[in-house]
Scaffold this active site. Structure first.
Site, PDB file in Angstrom:
ATOM      1  N   ASP A   1      -3.686  -9.726  13.158  1.00 18.58           N
ATOM      2  CA  ASP A   1      -3.715  -8.328  13.599  1.00 18.58           C
ATOM      3  C   ASP A   1      -2.618  -8.173  14.648  1.00 18.58           C
ATOM      4  O   ASP A   1      -2.706  -8.724  15.749  1.00 18.58           O
ATOM      5  CB  ASP A   1      -5.098  -7.991  14.183  1.00 18.58           C
ATOM      6  CG  ASP A   1      -5.240  -6.496  14.404  1.00 18.58           C
ATOM      7  OD1 ASP A   1      -4.333  -5.912  15.027  1.00 18.58           O
ATOM      8  OD2 ASP A   1      -6.243  -5.926  13.936  1.00 18.58           O
ATOM      9  N   ILE A   2      -1.578  -7.445  14.290  1.00 18.84           N
ATOM     10  CA  ILE A   2      -0.391  -7.365  15.153  1.00 18.84           C
ATOM     11  C   ILE A   2      -0.724  -6.700  16.484  1.00 18.84           C
ATOM     12  O   ILE A   2      -0.455  -7.238  17.560  1.00 18.84           O
ATOM     13  CB  ILE A   2       0.753  -6.611  14.433  1.00 18.84           C
ATOM     14  CG1 ILE A   2       1.144  -7.383  13.171  1.00 18.84           C
ATOM     15  CG2 ILE A   2       1.952  -6.409  15.364  1.00 18.84           C
ATOM     16  CD1 ILE A   2       2.059  -6.646  12.231  1.00 18.84           C
TER      17      ILE A   2
ATOM     18  N   LYS B   1     -12.578   0.454  17.364  1.00 20.36           N
ATOM     19  CA  LYS B   1     -11.307  -0.293  17.287  1.00 20.36           C
ATOM     20  C   LYS B   1     -10.575  -0.281  18.621  1.00 20.36           C
ATOM     21  O   LYS B   1      -9.898  -1.256  18.977  1.00 20.36           O
ATOM     22  CB  LYS B   1     -10.405   0.318  16.210  1.00 20.36           C
ATOM     23  CG  LYS B   1     -10.742  -0.196  14.840  1.00 20.36           C
ATOM     24  CD  LYS B   1      -9.924   0.422  13.754  1.00 20.36           C
ATOM     25  CE  LYS B   1     -10.600   0.116  12.424  1.00 20.36           C
ATOM     26  NZ  LYS B   1     -10.044   0.848  11.322  1.00 20.36           N
TER      27      LYS B   1
ATOM     28  N   LYS C   1       8.633 -17.265 -10.588  1.00 15.56           N
ATOM     29  CA  LYS C   1       7.871 -16.179 -11.196  1.00 15.56           C
ATOM     30  C   LYS C   1       6.684 -16.736 -11.981  1.00 15.56           C
ATOM     31  O   LYS C   1       6.850 -17.664 -12.789  1.00 15.56           O
ATOM     32  CB  LYS C   1       8.805 -15.393 -12.132  1.00 15.56           C
ATOM     33  CG  LYS C   1       8.171 -14.167 -12.704  1.00 15.56           C
ATOM     34  CD  LYS C   1       9.149 -13.425 -13.611  1.00 15.56           C
ATOM     35  CE  LYS C   1       8.387 -12.380 -14.400  1.00 15.56           C
ATOM     36  NZ  LYS C   1       9.206 -11.784 -15.444  1.00 15.56           N
TER      37      LYS C   1
ATOM     38  N   LYS D   1      -9.776  -3.978  19.781  1.00 13.11           N
ATOM     39  CA  LYS D   1      -8.374  -4.411  19.813  1.00 13.11           C
ATOM     40  C   LYS D   1      -7.771  -4.296  21.207  1.00 13.11           C
ATOM     41  O   LYS D   1      -6.564  -4.489  21.377  1.00 13.11           O
ATOM     42  CB  LYS D   1      -7.555  -3.591  18.806  1.00 13.11           C
ATOM     43  CG  LYS D   1      -8.035  -3.743  17.360  1.00 13.11           C
ATOM     44  CD  LYS D   1      -7.067  -3.097  16.366  1.00 13.11           C
ATOM     45  CE  LYS D   1      -7.659  -3.158  14.955  1.00 13.11           C
ATOM     46  NZ  LYS D   1      -6.658  -3.392  13.927  1.00 13.11           N
TER      47      LYS D   1
ATOM     48  N   ASP E   1      -4.020  -6.241   5.097  1.00 14.18           N
ATOM     49  CA  ASP E   1      -5.040  -7.069   5.755  1.00 14.18           C
ATOM     50  C   ASP E   1      -4.958  -8.529   5.305  1.00 14.18           C
ATOM     51  O   ASP E   1      -5.283  -9.433   6.060  1.00 14.18           O
ATOM     52  CB  ASP E   1      -6.436  -6.517   5.453  1.00 14.18           C
ATOM     53  CG  ASP E   1      -6.672  -5.196   6.180  1.00 14.18           C
ATOM     54  OD1 ASP E   1      -6.127  -5.057   7.296  1.00 14.18           O
ATOM     55  OD2 ASP E   1      -7.359  -4.311   5.629  1.00 14.18           O
TER      56      ASP E   1
ATOM     57  N   PHE F   1      -3.592   3.183  15.718  1.00 19.43           N
ATOM     58  CA  PHE F   1      -3.973   4.269  14.815  1.00 19.43           C
ATOM     59  C   PHE F   1      -5.138   3.808  13.964  1.00 19.43           C
ATOM     60  O   PHE F   1      -5.274   2.619  13.684  1.00 19.43           O
ATOM     61  CB  PHE F   1      -2.798   4.659  13.905  1.00 19.43           C
ATOM     62  CG  PHE F   1      -1.812   5.526  14.619  1.00 19.43           C
ATOM     63  CD1 PHE F   1      -0.970   4.989  15.569  1.00 19.43           C
ATOM     64  CD2 PHE F   1      -1.776   6.887  14.381  1.00 19.43           C
ATOM     65  CE1 PHE F   1      -0.098   5.786  16.274  1.00 19.43           C
ATOM     66  CE2 PHE F   1      -0.902   7.696  15.070  1.00 19.43           C
ATOM     67  CZ  PHE F   1      -0.055   7.153  16.012  1.00 19.43           C
TER      68      PHE F   1
ATOM     69  N   ASN G   1       0.841  -1.199   0.000  1.00 15.63           N
ATOM     70  CA  ASN G   1       0.000   0.000   0.000  1.00 15.63           C
ATOM     71  C   ASN G   1       0.875   1.247   0.000  1.00 15.63           C
ATOM     72  O   ASN G   1       2.098   1.162   0.015  1.00 15.63           O
ATOM     73  CB  ASN G   1      -0.970  -0.022   1.183  1.00 15.63           C
ATOM     74  CG  ASN G   1      -0.234  -0.071   2.505  1.00 15.63           C
ATOM     75  OD1 ASN G   1       0.511   0.833   2.843  1.00 15.63           O
ATOM     76  ND2 ASN G   1      -0.420  -1.170   3.245  1.00 15.63           N
TER      77      ASN G   1
HETATM   78  O1  C5P Z   1      -8.076  -2.445  11.600  1.00 15.79           O
HETATM   79  P1  C5P Z   1      -7.235  -1.326  11.131  1.00 15.79           P
HETATM   80  O2  C5P Z   1      -6.218  -1.731  10.133  1.00 15.79           O
HETATM   81  O3  C5P Z   1      -7.962  -0.092  10.724  1.00 15.79           O
HETATM   82  O4  C5P Z   1      -6.459  -0.880  12.478  1.00 15.79           O
HETATM   83  C1  C5P Z   1      -5.458   0.019  12.473  1.00 15.79           C
HETATM   84  C2  C5P Z   1      -4.538  -0.214  13.655  1.00 15.79           C
HETATM   85  O5  C5P Z   1      -4.263  -1.590  13.844  1.00 15.79           O
HETATM   86  C3  C5P Z   1      -3.214   0.431  13.425  1.00 15.79           C
HETATM   87  O6  C5P Z   1      -2.681   0.780  14.672  1.00 15.79           O
HETATM   88  C4  C5P Z   1      -2.436  -0.690  12.759  1.00 15.79           C
HETATM   89  O7  C5P Z   1      -1.046  -0.494  12.867  1.00 15.79           O
HETATM   90  C5  C5P Z   1      -2.915  -1.889  13.515  1.00 15.79           C
HETATM   91  N1  C5P Z   1      -2.918  -3.137  12.736  1.00 15.79           N
HETATM   92  C6  C5P Z   1      -2.062  -4.164  13.067  1.00 15.79           C
HETATM   93  N2  C5P Z   1      -2.096  -5.337  12.380  1.00 15.79           N
HETATM   94  C7  C5P Z   1      -2.954  -5.503  11.378  1.00 15.79           C
HETATM   95  C8  C5P Z   1      -3.834  -4.493  11.009  1.00 15.79           C
HETATM   96  C9  C5P Z   1      -3.784  -3.307  11.713  1.00 15.79           C
HETATM   97  O8  C5P Z   1      -1.247  -3.997  13.981  1.00 15.79           O
HETATM   98  N3  C5P Z   1      -2.978  -6.654  10.719  1.00 15.79           N
END
Ligand code: C5P
Length: 421
Positions: free
Chosen positions: A320-321, A351, A303, A355, A293, A337, A223
């Site tokens: 989701d980290i 969120k 390739k 989260k 995502d 964020f 992205n």
């Molecule tokens: O769900 P969304 O992507 O909008 O959430 C944004 C927040 O979650 C940001 O702080 C982003 O760094 C974190 N995030 C993450 N791992 C992911 C997706 C989002 O840590 N796979």
């Protein structure tokens, strides 16, 4: 992002130039010190003026040059006592044998020797002279006295000299001297930040930039995140006295000064490294990364060749980290964020809860003037309910200023008295 030069704009350097051929290097030294943002005033001895004119230094420093002790006009502007008080550092470069001898003896018969006695600022001398004069016993004896008196002596370098001799006595290059001055103030600032900064001694881990999800050995999904916000936050946390580790996705930004950077590519790698950092110790985790995502279910070993009109690539959800770290038993203070294009605050607040974050900063990326590639940002910060803190609107400002305000918000939340339930 390069080193923040403005941090030295409140630091005053007196560059004292004495008689010697190395005086020409001092002109460049003024430039380099100014490049770092220092205020520079030049003091010249009479001997120095035989080698280079005060006008050169006036033009380069942007300040009048001080040459006389008993000049009524100069004393009315900034007399020797004010000058001595103004300085945060007195750098004598080049320092002649004569000046070194005067300092050692405590003479006060010209502006520089008087200034030396009148200042509380650290004094550095960079001797430059003929190698025989350097080695002469009186010179060495005087230098020992200066060291005993707390003066920092910058050793001359060896090499060929203007007089034709070869040996010790050359003044170090202006770039080296300016860097030593910068490092000195930087270390001093760091010591203060580590003791009194808003995040003094805290270990902060920050994710930043995009992730890159491989399709095959040459292609990937990613992205437009530039990582600027995360890098600015890393710099602000470091300035606030924190030990900062930056887990950076592929971005083309310089590592902020003092920050430990670990480059990662995919979301899985970013999560692995985040978990590793958690084990090493982490007080605050700040997730600014725009993590993809989805990733490709099966990365092709070779390739992928062009074939047919359609190509189907199957994607699977990435972990989701931030949410994963927030679930750990010994979890740090979690900052997330949210970049949204509509219902910004509602989604962000959702969120925060989903989260299990302690704080979330959200912005409206549908606005072209802020967010993603822009150098400016505006945000609203929400805190988890248990902090009982009001939301904060951070008005449109540079990403550096927003980063500073986020550090303040983190500090305030960390020190907020949570009512026992
Ligand atoms: O769900 P969304 O992507 O909008 O959430 C944004 C927040 O979650 C940001 O702080 C982003 O760094 C974190 N995030 C993450 N791992 C992911 C997706 C989002 O840590 N796979």
């Amino acid at each position: 992002m390069s080193f923040d030069l403005s941090v030295f704009s409140n630091k005053n350097i007196i560059l004292a130039v004495t008689g010697g051929i190395a005086a020409y290097k001092s002109a460049i030294l003024v430039r380099r010190l100014k490049d770092y943002g220092f205020n520079v005033r030049v003091v010249m001895t009479h001997g120095a003026q035989a080698f280079i004119t005060p006008l050169t230094f006036q033009a380069l420093s942007g300040n009048p040059v001080h040459t006389e002790l008993l000049d009524p006009e100069a004393e009315a502007g900034m007399g020797h006592i004010e000058l001595a008080r103004w300085a945060d550092l007195v750098l004598v470069a080049p320092a002649s044998c004569d000046t070194i001898a005067k300092f050692a003896a405590g003479l006060a018969d010209d502006l520089l020797s008087t200034l030396y006695l009148a200042t509380k600022a650290p004094v550095w001398v960079a001797p430059a002279m003929n190698q025989q004069m350097w080695a002469a016993k009186p010179t060495q004896r005087n230098l020992n006295t200066l060291v005993e008196d707390g003066v920092h002596v910058i050793m001359p370098e060896a090499g060929s000299q203007a007089c034709g001799d070869v040996g010790l006595g050359r003044m170090p290059e202006p770039e080296d001297l300016a860097e030593q001055v910068k490092n000195y103030f930087h270390q001093a600032q760091r010591a203060i930040a580590e003791k009194f900064g808003l995040l003094a001694g805290k270990r902060v881990v920050i994710t930043a930039g995009p992730t890159r999800e491989a399709i095959d050995p040459v292609r990937y999904i990613s992205n437009h995140s530039t990582g600027k916000m995360g890098f600015a936050i890393a710099a602000a946390c470091y300035s606030a006295g924190a030990k900062v580790t930056l887990l950076a996705g592929p971005v083309s930004l310089d590592t902020p000064n003092g920050v430990r950077r670990i480059n990662v590519s995919s979301a899985i790698k970013m999560l692995d490294e985040s978990m590793h950092q958690l084990e090493e110790g982490c007080d605050v985790f700040i997730a600014t990364a725009a993590v993809a995502d989805y990733r490709v279910a099966e990365v092709a070993e070779h390739k992928i060749k062009k074939a047919g009109d359609e190509l189907n690539v199957s994607l699977v959800k990435n972990p989701d980290i931030v949410a994963t770290i927030a679930q750990q038993s010994k979890r740090p203070f979690m900052v997330g964020f949210a970049a949204e294009t509509r219902n910004v605050e509602e989604y962000a607040a959702g969120k925060l809860v989903a989260k299990k974050l302690d704080m979330i900063a959200c912005n409206d990326v549908s606005r072209a003037d802020i967010g993603f590639a822009s150098d400016q940002n505006a945000m609203t910060v929400f805190f988890a309910e248990q902090y009982q803190m009001e939301k904060r609107d951070l008005e449109k400002a540079s990403k550096q200023e927003i980063a500073q305000q986020l550090v303040e918000a983190i500090h305030d939340a960390l020190h907020h008295e949570i009512e026992p339930v």
